[in-house]
Design a protein around this motif. Sequence first.
Motif, PDB file in Angstrom:
ATOM      1  N   ARG A   1       8.587   5.199 -12.848  1.00 22.86           N
ATOM      2  CA  ARG A   1       9.086   5.877 -11.695  1.00 22.86           C
ATOM      3  C   ARG A   1       8.187   5.187 -10.496  1.00 22.86           C
ATOM      4  O   ARG A   1       7.027   4.650 -10.906  1.00 22.86           O
ATOM      5  N   ALA A   2       8.742   5.315  -9.253  1.00 22.63           N
ATOM      6  CA  ALA A   2       8.156   4.505  -8.203  1.00 22.63           C
ATOM      7  C   ALA A   2       8.166   5.519  -7.168  1.00 22.63           C
ATOM      8  O   ALA A   2       9.002   6.193  -6.754  1.00 22.63           O
ATOM      9  N   LYS A   3       6.934   5.667  -6.491  1.00 18.48           N
ATOM     10  CA  LYS A   3       6.769   6.302  -5.161  1.00 18.48           C
ATOM     11  C   LYS A   3       7.016   5.503  -3.981  1.00 18.48           C
ATOM     12  O   LYS A   3       6.244   4.410  -3.744  1.00 18.48           O
TER      13      LYS A   3
ATOM     14  N   GLY B   1       0.790  -1.227   0.024  1.00 18.39           N
ATOM     15  CA  GLY B   1       0.008  -0.047   0.102  1.00 18.39           C
ATOM     16  C   GLY B   1       0.619   1.476   0.010  1.00 18.39           C
ATOM     17  O   GLY B   1       0.257   2.167  -0.315  1.00 18.39           O
ATOM     18  N   GLN B   2       2.038   1.213   0.292  1.00 17.77           N
ATOM     19  CA  GLN B   2       2.978   2.274   0.282  1.00 17.77           C
ATOM     20  C   GLN B   2       3.791   2.591  -0.886  1.00 17.77           C
ATOM     21  O   GLN B   2       4.699   3.253  -1.147  1.00 17.77           O
ATOM     22  N   ILE B   3       3.361   1.600  -2.106  1.00 17.76           N
ATOM     23  CA  ILE B   3       4.339   1.680  -3.234  1.00 17.76           C
ATOM     24  C   ILE B   3       3.302   1.882  -4.401  1.00 17.76           C
ATOM     25  O   ILE B   3       2.225   1.646  -4.602  1.00 17.76           O
ATOM     26  N   GLN B   4       3.749   2.983  -5.312  1.00 16.84           N
ATOM     27  CA  GLN B   4       2.974   3.056  -6.473  1.00 16.84           C
ATOM     28  C   GLN B   4       3.937   3.031  -7.730  1.00 16.84           C
ATOM     29  O   GLN B   4       5.406   3.682  -7.553  1.00 16.84           O
ATOM     30  N   VAL B   5       3.714   2.460  -8.664  1.00 15.05           N
ATOM     31  CA  VAL B   5       4.640   2.372  -9.757  1.00 15.05           C
ATOM     32  C   VAL B   5       4.002   2.875 -11.078  1.00 15.05           C
ATOM     33  O   VAL B   5       2.787   2.674 -11.400  1.00 15.05           O
ATOM     34  N   GLU B   6       4.686   3.663 -11.959  1.00 15.91           N
ATOM     35  CA  GLU B   6       4.013   4.318 -13.234  1.00 15.91           C
ATOM     36  C   GLU B   6       5.086   4.042 -14.347  1.00 15.91           C
ATOM     37  O   GLU B   6       6.304   4.199 -14.043  1.00 15.91           O
ATOM     38  N   ARG B   7       4.582   3.849 -15.433  1.00 18.59           N
ATOM     39  CA  ARG B   7       5.402   3.711 -16.666  1.00 18.59           C
ATOM     40  C   ARG B   7       5.441   5.149 -17.194  1.00 18.59           C
ATOM     41  O   ARG B   7       4.521   5.883 -17.611  1.00 18.59           O
ATOM     42  N   LEU B   8       6.663   5.334 -17.633  1.00 19.73           N
ATOM     43  CA  LEU B   8       7.158   6.678 -18.336  1.00 19.73           C
ATOM     44  C   LEU B   8       7.270   6.517 -19.741  1.00 19.73           C
ATOM     45  O   LEU B   8       7.346   7.363 -20.392  1.00 19.73           O
ATOM     46  N   GLY B   9       7.536   5.302 -20.267  1.00 18.80           N
ATOM     47  CA  GLY B   9       7.622   5.002 -21.673  1.00 18.80           C
ATOM     48  C   GLY B   9       8.125   3.470 -21.721  1.00 18.80           C
ATOM     49  O   GLY B   9       7.777   2.653 -20.748  1.00 18.80           O
TER      50      GLY B   9
END
Length: 308
Positions: A28-30, A15-23
């Motif tokens: 990037r990960a929070k 629940g403390q991790i967020q992952v997004e694709r930039l390409g």
Amino acid sequence: MEHRPGAASRVPSAGQIQVERLGHKWGRAKLPKLGWVRFRFSRPLGGQIRSATVSFKAGRWFVSFLVDDQAATPDGHAMANTAVGVDRGVRTAVVTSDGEFFDRPFITAGERVRCRRLQQRLARQKKGSTNRRKTIMAMAQIMSRVSNRRGDFCAKTAAHLVSKNALVALEDLRTRNMTASASGTVDAPGVNVVQKQGLNQAILDKGWHRLELALTNAARYTGTRVVKVYPAYTSQRCHACGFVTEGNRESQAVFVCKNPGCGNTDHADVNAAKNIKAAGQAVSACGDLGTGRSVKQEPGSRATGQAT
């Protein structure tokens, strides 16, 4: 986080991790306390994230994710009744009972020379100095590339073996004990220390334990069973007739059975792998045969099985 080799921090809560694709390659990960950090995708995540670990190695930062890929181990292998014995060696990393040889150099000649020069430079530098830290980092970068090649070799070899075989048999080798130092103590100095150091380095360089871990991991996806068998006499026993003597192995590569009624010849490592396969099949069919009986009486009599 500390900038030291091996430094790592784990985020155990998904629940403390967020992952997004930039390409295609970047994302990037929070993460807690770090915020958004940019990283390069070495492979797709392929599942639901469970945890993340940030580590520092050889001058570079890494983030790795533990994911649940929802994959279940098959009830059986697609090629039932197939089996292979695996002999791990210092001359050739992996030799199978099917006569396949797997090996590759993990360090180049140039890297070996570079590493030797760095070691000489390190011996002359003052402990705690900036230049010494730079030298250590340069050595770590070389060894990191070597370790990555070794890991790639073990993973690919393991994937090949489990894809073709329902049973993979290995010798039950205690790698940590086998690579223990021979230097001894002041009161009881060791013998043949230089030779033992060379053997230890050769064993560690071939990645014996890393291959075992890779096989166990890959077997979960194919339904392959990995068993470990008692290693005594596998290199001295003739696979064809069962005759055991040290003289059977004439050299590192040549096996000639000294039984007058046999005379079987084979590559020594292939013969050993065949003995390992036979012992592994015995374990698979009968279960653990116990540790109190002599391996000379029955091949693999002290073998132990490990289901995956």
